[in-house]
Design an enzyme around this catalytic site. Structure first.
Site, PDB file in Angstrom:
ATOM      1  N   ASP A  30       0.887  -1.356   0.017  1.00  0.00           N
ATOM      2  CA  ASP A  30       0.092  -0.087   0.058  1.00  0.00           C
ATOM      3  C   ASP A  30       0.796   1.192  -0.149  1.00  0.00           C
ATOM      4  OD1 ASP A  30      -3.216   0.483   0.921  1.00  0.00           O
ATOM      5  OD2 ASP A  30      -1.800   2.272   1.181  1.00  0.00           O
ATOM      6  N   ILE A  31       0.403   2.166  -0.839  1.00  0.00           N
ATOM      7  CA  ILE A  31       1.374   3.483  -0.958  1.00  0.00           C
ATOM      8  C   ILE A  31       1.177   4.337   0.299  1.00  0.00           C
ATOM      9  CG2 ILE A  31      -0.506   4.976  -1.648  1.00  0.00           C
ATOM     10  CD1 ILE A  31       1.460   5.948  -3.952  1.00  0.00           C
ATOM     11  N   ASN A  87     -12.719  -3.615   2.425  1.00  0.00           N
ATOM     12  CA  ASN A  87     -13.862  -2.468   2.425  1.00  0.00           C
ATOM     13  C   ASN A  87     -14.704  -2.494   1.200  1.00  0.00           C
ATOM     14  OD1 ASN A  87     -12.558  -1.588   4.846  1.00  0.00           O
ATOM     15  ND2 ASN A  87     -11.046  -0.314   3.686  1.00  0.00           N
ATOM     16  N   GLY A  93     -16.246   2.068   3.527  1.00  0.00           N
ATOM     17  CA  GLY A  93     -14.770   3.235   3.435  1.00  0.00           C
ATOM     18  C   GLY A  93     -13.958   2.667   2.216  1.00  0.00           C
ATOM     19  N   GLN A  94     -14.699   1.904   0.923  1.00  0.00           N
ATOM     20  CA  GLN A  94     -13.823   1.625  -0.061  1.00  0.00           C
ATOM     21  C   GLN A  94     -13.430   2.967  -0.639  1.00  0.00           C
ATOM     22  OE1 GLN A  94     -15.770  -1.099  -2.476  1.00  0.00           O
ATOM     23  NE2 GLN A  94     -13.789  -1.463  -3.851  1.00  0.00           N
ATOM     24  N   HIS A 100     -10.083  -5.396  -3.701  1.00  0.00           N
ATOM     25  CA  HIS A 100      -8.947  -5.643  -2.961  1.00  0.00           C
ATOM     26  C   HIS A 100      -8.938  -6.309  -1.493  1.00  0.00           C
ATOM     27  CE1 HIS A 100      -9.855  -1.361  -2.516  1.00  0.00           C
ATOM     28  NE2 HIS A 100      -9.320  -1.382  -1.306  1.00  0.00           N
ATOM     29  N   HIS A 102      -7.071  -6.128   1.959  1.00  0.00           N
ATOM     30  CA  HIS A 102      -6.106  -5.471   2.540  1.00  0.00           C
ATOM     31  C   HIS A 102      -5.310  -6.396   3.607  1.00  0.00           C
ATOM     32  CE1 HIS A 102      -6.787  -0.723   2.348  1.00  0.00           C
ATOM     33  NE2 HIS A 102      -8.052  -1.356   2.038  1.00  0.00           N
TER      34      HIS A 102
HETATM   35  P1  5GP Z   1      -9.793   1.292   0.075  1.00  0.00           P
HETATM   36  O1  5GP Z   1      -9.920   2.652   1.106  1.00  0.00           O
HETATM   37  O2  5GP Z   1     -10.394   1.421  -1.098  1.00  0.00           O
HETATM   38  O3  5GP Z   1      -9.976   0.201   1.101  1.00  0.00           O
HETATM   39  O4  5GP Z   1      -8.243   1.134   0.257  1.00  0.00           O
HETATM   40  C1  5GP Z   1      -7.317   1.573  -1.205  1.00  0.00           C
HETATM   41  C2  5GP Z   1      -6.087   1.591  -0.720  1.00  0.00           C
HETATM   42  O5  5GP Z   1      -5.443   1.829  -1.909  1.00  0.00           O
HETATM   43  C3  5GP Z   1      -5.689   2.705   0.406  1.00  0.00           C
HETATM   44  O6  5GP Z   1      -4.980   2.118   1.455  1.00  0.00           O
HETATM   45  C4  5GP Z   1      -4.466   3.402  -0.509  1.00  0.00           C
HETATM   46  O7  5GP Z   1      -3.589   3.974   0.450  1.00  0.00           O
HETATM   47  C5  5GP Z   1      -4.182   2.523  -1.352  1.00  0.00           C
HETATM   48  N1  5GP Z   1      -3.815   3.068  -2.743  1.00  0.00           N
HETATM   49  C6  5GP Z   1      -4.466   4.102  -3.355  1.00  0.00           C
HETATM   50  N2  5GP Z   1      -3.806   4.445  -4.589  1.00  0.00           N
HETATM   51  C7  5GP Z   1      -2.530   3.741  -4.547  1.00  0.00           C
HETATM   52  C8  5GP Z   1      -1.535   3.513  -5.534  1.00  0.00           C
HETATM   53  O8  5GP Z   1      -1.490   4.218  -6.396  1.00  0.00           O
HETATM   54  N3  5GP Z   1      -0.611   2.651  -5.342  1.00  0.00           N
HETATM   55  C9  5GP Z   1      -0.844   2.110  -4.059  1.00  0.00           C
HETATM   56  N4  5GP Z   1       0.379   0.785  -4.117  1.00  0.00           N
HETATM   57  N5  5GP Z   1      -1.606   1.958  -3.322  1.00  0.00           N
HETATM   58  C10 5GP Z   1      -2.703   3.008  -3.446  1.00  0.00           C
END
Ligand code: 5GP
Ligand code: ZN
Length: 114
Positions: A30-31, A87, A93-94, A100, A102
Site C-alpha cells: 500500500d502506498i 472495504n 470505506g472503499q 482488494h 488489505h
Molecule cells: P480502500 O480505501 O479502497 O479500501 O483502500 C484503497 C487503498 O489503496 C488505500 O489504502 C490506499 O493507500 C491505496 N492506494 C491508493 N492508490 C494507490 C496507488 O497508486 N498505489 C498503491 N500502492 N496503493 C494505493
C-alpha cells in the site's frame, strides 16, 4: 477498466512494489501504509467491489485469500497474525473501486474499526 488505478498497477502503467504475482492476482505494498506491513491483494480482472462477486468467482476469491495468507507468511506475519480486510462501497470505506484485500500486520490491531 480505463481510469481504474489498480488496473493501471496491474498493467504496469503505475509503478508498485510487488510482493507476489501470478496470472490472476497481484499483491503489492500500500502506498500509504497503516501498519508496519500493509499490502493489497487484487484480482487482475477488474471487479469493482465485493458486492459484484458472483458464484463463478468463488474459486478465484478462495485463491486470493490463499495468496493473501501466503504473502502474509512471507512478510513474517505467520506467527502473530494480521488483519485481513475488504472495504466495500461507501459505508465500507472503499476508496478505490477495484476489489482488494488489505493485509495489515506488524502491530496489534484494535477492534471495532472506526
Ligand atoms: P480502500 O480505501 O479502497 O479500501 O483502500 C484503497 C487503498 O489503496 C488505500 O489504502 C490506499 O493507500 C491505496 N492506494 C491508493 N492508490 C494507490 C496507488 O497508486 N498505489 C498503491 N500502492 N496503493 C494505493
Ligand atoms: Zn480495476
Amino acid at each position: 477498466m480505463s481510469g481504474c488505478v489498480f488496473c493501471k498497477i496491474v498493467a504496469g502503467e503505475i509503478p508498485s512494489t510487488k510482493l507476489y504475482e501470478d496470472e490472476e492476482c497481484l499483491a503489492f505494498r500500500d502506498i500509504d501504509p497503516k501498519a508496519p506491513v500493509h499490502f493489497l491483494v487484487v484480482p487482475k480482472r477488474h471487479i469493482g467491489n465485493l458486492m459484484e462477486l458472483g458464484l463463478e468467482d468463488d474459486a478465484l476469491m478462495g485463491r486470493l485469500m490463499r495468496r493473501a495468507q501466503e504473502t502474509a507468511r512471507g512478510e513474517g506475519l505467520g506467527e502473530k497474525g494480521a488483519r485481513f480486510v475488504v472495504n466495500c462501497k461507501s459505508d465500507g470505506g472503499q476508496t478505490v473501486d477495484h476489489l482488494h484485500i488489505h493485509v495489515l500486520g506488524g502491530r496489534a490491531m484494535k477492534w471495532p474499526p472506526g
